[in-house]
Design an enzyme around this catalytic site. Structure first.
Site, PDB file in Angstrom:
ATOM      1  CG  ASP A  13      -1.591  -1.414   1.583  1.00  0.00           C
ATOM      2  OD1 ASP A  13      -2.582  -1.680   0.464  1.00  0.00           O
ATOM      3  OD2 ASP A  13      -2.052  -2.278   2.465  1.00  0.00           O
ATOM      4  CE  LYS A  16       2.721  -2.431  -4.856  1.00  0.00           C
ATOM      5  NZ  LYS A  16       2.032  -2.201  -2.968  1.00  0.00           N
ATOM      6  N   GLY A  40      -4.662  -3.765  -4.148  1.00  0.00           N
ATOM      7  CA  GLY A  40      -5.590  -2.741  -4.605  1.00  0.00           C
ATOM      8  C   GLY A  40      -4.608  -1.080  -5.255  1.00  0.00           C
ATOM      9  CG  HIS A  41      -2.416  -1.071  -7.862  1.00  0.00           C
ATOM     10  ND1 HIS A  41      -1.583  -0.892  -6.720  1.00  0.00           N
ATOM     11  CD2 HIS A  41      -1.661  -1.952  -8.483  1.00  0.00           C
ATOM     12  CE1 HIS A  41      -0.777  -2.290  -6.999  1.00  0.00           C
ATOM     13  NE2 HIS A  41      -0.893  -2.521  -8.383  1.00  0.00           N
ATOM     14  CD  GLN A 248       0.033  -8.712  -3.409  1.00  0.00           C
ATOM     15  OE1 GLN A 248       1.102  -9.727  -3.446  1.00  0.00           O
ATOM     16  NE2 GLN A 248      -1.166  -9.304  -3.576  1.00  0.00           N
TER      17      GLN A 248
HETATM   18  P1  GDP Z   1      -0.582   0.549  -3.830  1.00  0.00           P
HETATM   19  O1  GDP Z   1      -1.180  -0.636  -4.137  1.00  0.00           O
HETATM   20  O2  GDP Z   1       1.523   0.352  -3.373  1.00  0.00           O
HETATM   21  O3  GDP Z   1      -0.673   1.314  -5.054  1.00  0.00           O
HETATM   22  O4  GDP Z   1      -1.570   0.897  -2.682  1.00  0.00           O
HETATM   23  P2  GDP Z   1      -2.638   2.353  -2.725  1.00  0.00           P
HETATM   24  O5  GDP Z   1      -3.296   2.605  -3.459  1.00  0.00           O
HETATM   25  O6  GDP Z   1      -3.317   0.695  -1.948  1.00  0.00           O
HETATM   26  O7  GDP Z   1      -2.526   3.155  -1.117  1.00  0.00           O
HETATM   27  C1  GDP Z   1      -1.700   4.554  -1.747  1.00  0.00           C
HETATM   28  C2  GDP Z   1      -3.134   5.415  -1.732  1.00  0.00           C
HETATM   29  O8  GDP Z   1      -2.267   6.416  -1.813  1.00  0.00           O
HETATM   30  C3  GDP Z   1      -3.549   5.561  -2.525  1.00  0.00           C
HETATM   31  O9  GDP Z   1      -4.932   6.240  -2.096  1.00  0.00           O
HETATM   32  C4  GDP Z   1      -3.269   6.895  -2.768  1.00  0.00           C
HETATM   33  O10 GDP Z   1      -4.131   7.845  -4.052  1.00  0.00           O
HETATM   34  C5  GDP Z   1      -3.161   7.496  -1.749  1.00  0.00           C
HETATM   35  N1  GDP Z   1      -1.515   8.239  -2.315  1.00  0.00           N
HETATM   36  C6  GDP Z   1      -0.200   7.696  -3.215  1.00  0.00           C
HETATM   37  N2  GDP Z   1       0.583   8.816  -3.328  1.00  0.00           N
HETATM   38  C7  GDP Z   1       0.171   9.650  -2.247  1.00  0.00           C
HETATM   39  C8  GDP Z   1       1.237  10.867  -1.907  1.00  0.00           C
HETATM   40  O11 GDP Z   1       1.905  11.229  -2.086  1.00  0.00           O
HETATM   41  N3  GDP Z   1       0.756  11.478  -0.981  1.00  0.00           N
HETATM   42  C9  GDP Z   1      -1.158  11.637  -0.787  1.00  0.00           C
HETATM   43  N4  GDP Z   1      -1.769  11.677   0.288  1.00  0.00           N
HETATM   44  N5  GDP Z   1      -1.689  10.265  -0.919  1.00  0.00           N
HETATM   45  C10 GDP Z   1      -1.273   9.419  -2.012  1.00  0.00           C
END
Ligand code: GDP
Length: 454
Positions: A13, A16, A40-41, A248
């Protein structure tokens, strides 16, 4: 740089999806190489939010090949829902390719996942109960059903039949155990409530229903099924850029993470070779994605976990609730011992630090630089022994915090000196440069450090 792997550097999370989305702009293809729909992205594009569980984030670009590699396990119902959802929002999915060798999550995998977690009780791993672990287990047992099997109903039926005999038995055993446990606990054994012991044939365990259902998915997915490894070779050999997207993260790696509190596949960069069908020399760069703090979903050791105001600040300001499950994430300070381990394990070339904006208002900012065991032993390196990791106390370095709202920062010079010092400390300690910093969820809310990705 034709082959770029993007991996999570912590417990997942990290954001990515957004990083892949950004780098994909300069790439020709994006491939996911492991995991299932437990990932989940979330990507925010022009204020519109997209959530992906299976489809690589690159799908938002109509001109890029977007592939689900052989290392992924996929639930065809979930995939089709995701495809339909994107189509409804006007996104063209014709560039989606699915490896014919990817394994399918069957309904009995979901039943087994749930039954297994219930049986483990307090020892449960905290899986998302989507059948991913049992699906990978069947792959190793050579009982798996692959995407290509969907294209021949006769083969599909035979394979389901072979697998079902084992599954029905396993589920029966699990439900007997469960009833015994309930009885011992003085609870009534509620027969009908357990799908694995239901009297009527359960379509999730019925050969005819399963074959019919899955053959139907095959018809719908057929235009997307391909030899994705070959597509990767063609792109790489043609000098095109391919992004290999991990789901992950490193500390959840089946081999190198905090076993057994890990995922059932290998999210580290090396796994891109197996999960996409390329050679190690096809990888030119490895980018790690870490949050400016740390979070973890589910059970397992988390040395820098906070249960105080700072932790609540991260949870609320960072909206730390799972994309797939909605679960509240555990939050804590940046753990540099773990990060340095992840950097070496993946042989990262660069780091992306996301969510730096979330730390605004916290002062001081703590970063763990070593662990101390109960007996007083100091660990500068991530300990391989789980019992040690479970009980260590982190030792922190205190860095100055900042108050400024970072969401409008677009260049290094816009960042307050304390934020820059924080990033420098991370880069120095981890031994790799920080190349990209996230200051908000939007795709434009980033700061490139040094030169840009090209
Ligand atoms: P992933 O699975 O690694 O892609 O991560 P997720 O999508 O589950 O979680 C990342 C969350 O953080 C998402 O809701 C993004 O929109 C949000 N996000 C990503 N980069 C940033 C950031 O630099 N600042 C903030 N506040 N939110 C971010």
């Amino acid at each position: 740089m034709p082959g770029i792997v993007i991996v999570g550097a912590q417990w997942g999370d990290e954001g990515k999806g957004k990083v892949v989305d950004l780098l994909a702009e300069q790439a020709d293809a994006v491939v996911r190489f492991q995991g299932g729909n437990n990932a989940g992205h979330t990507i925010v594009r022009d204020g519109e939010e997209f959530k992906f569980h299976l489809i690589p984030s690159g799908i938002l670009y109509p001109d890029k090949l977007c592939m689900i590699g052989n290392g992924v396990v996929l639930d065809p119902r979930i995939l089709l829902d995701e495809i339909d959802g994107l189509k409804r929002r006007g996104i063209d999915v014709s560039n989606l390719r699915i490896s014919a060798n990817a394994h399918l999550i069957m309904p009995y995998h979901v039943l087994l996942d749930t039954a297994g977690e219930v049986r483990l009780g307090k020892l449960s791993v905290g899986t998302t109960r989507r059948g991913i672990g049992p699906c990978y287990a069947d792959k190793a047992l050579r009982l798996g059903i692959r995407v290509q099997d969907l294209l021949d109903e006769k083969i599909l039926r035979k394979k389901i039949m072979a697998a079902l005999a084992f599954k029905q038995q396993a589920l029966r055993e699990l439900s007997v155990q469960r009833r015994k446990l309930r009885k011992e606990a003085g609870e009534g054994a509620r027969e009908g409530a357990d799908p694995s012991v239901a009297a009527a044939p359960d379509p999730r365990l019925d050969l005819h229903s399963l074959t019919e259902e899955f053959a139907g998915y095959g018809h719908r997915l057929e235009p997307h099924i391909a030899d994705t490894a070959r597509l990767c070779w063609e792109a790489l050999d043609g000098g095109h850029t391919v992004i290999f997207e991990g789901a992950q993260a490193t500390l959840l790696d089946l081999d190198h993470g905090t076993y057994p509190f890990v995922t059932s596949s290998n999210p580290i960069a090396g796994a891109a070779t197996v999960g996409a069908g390329i050679g190690p020399a096809d990888i030119d760069q490895v980018w790690g994605v870490a949050k400016a703090y740390a979070t973890r979903v589910g059970a397992g050791p988390f040395p820098t976990e906070l249960e105080d105001e700072a932790g609540r600040h991260m949870l609320e300001r960072g909206h730390e609730y799972g994309t797939t499950t909605g679960r509240e994430r555990r939050c804590g300070w940046m753990d540099l011992v773990a990060l340095r381990y992840a950097v070496r394990l993946n042989r990262m070339d660069a780091l992306t630090i996301t969510k730096l904006d979330v730390l605004s208002g916290l002062d001081p900012l703590l970063v763990a630089v070593r662990y101390r065991s109960r007996e007083g032993a100091i660990f500068d390196q991530f300990p391989y022994h789980q019992s040690i990791l479970h009980s260590v106390e982190p030792e922190y370095e205190e860095l100055a915090g900042f108050d400024l709202d970072l969401s409008e920062c677009r260049s290094e010079a816009d960042l307050p000196a304390q934020a820059r010092a924080y990033l420098d400390f991370i880069a120095d300690f981890a031994g790799v440069p920080v190349r990209l910093v996230g200051v908000g969820p939007g795709r434009d809310q980033v700061v490139w450090v040094g030169q840009s990705a090209d």
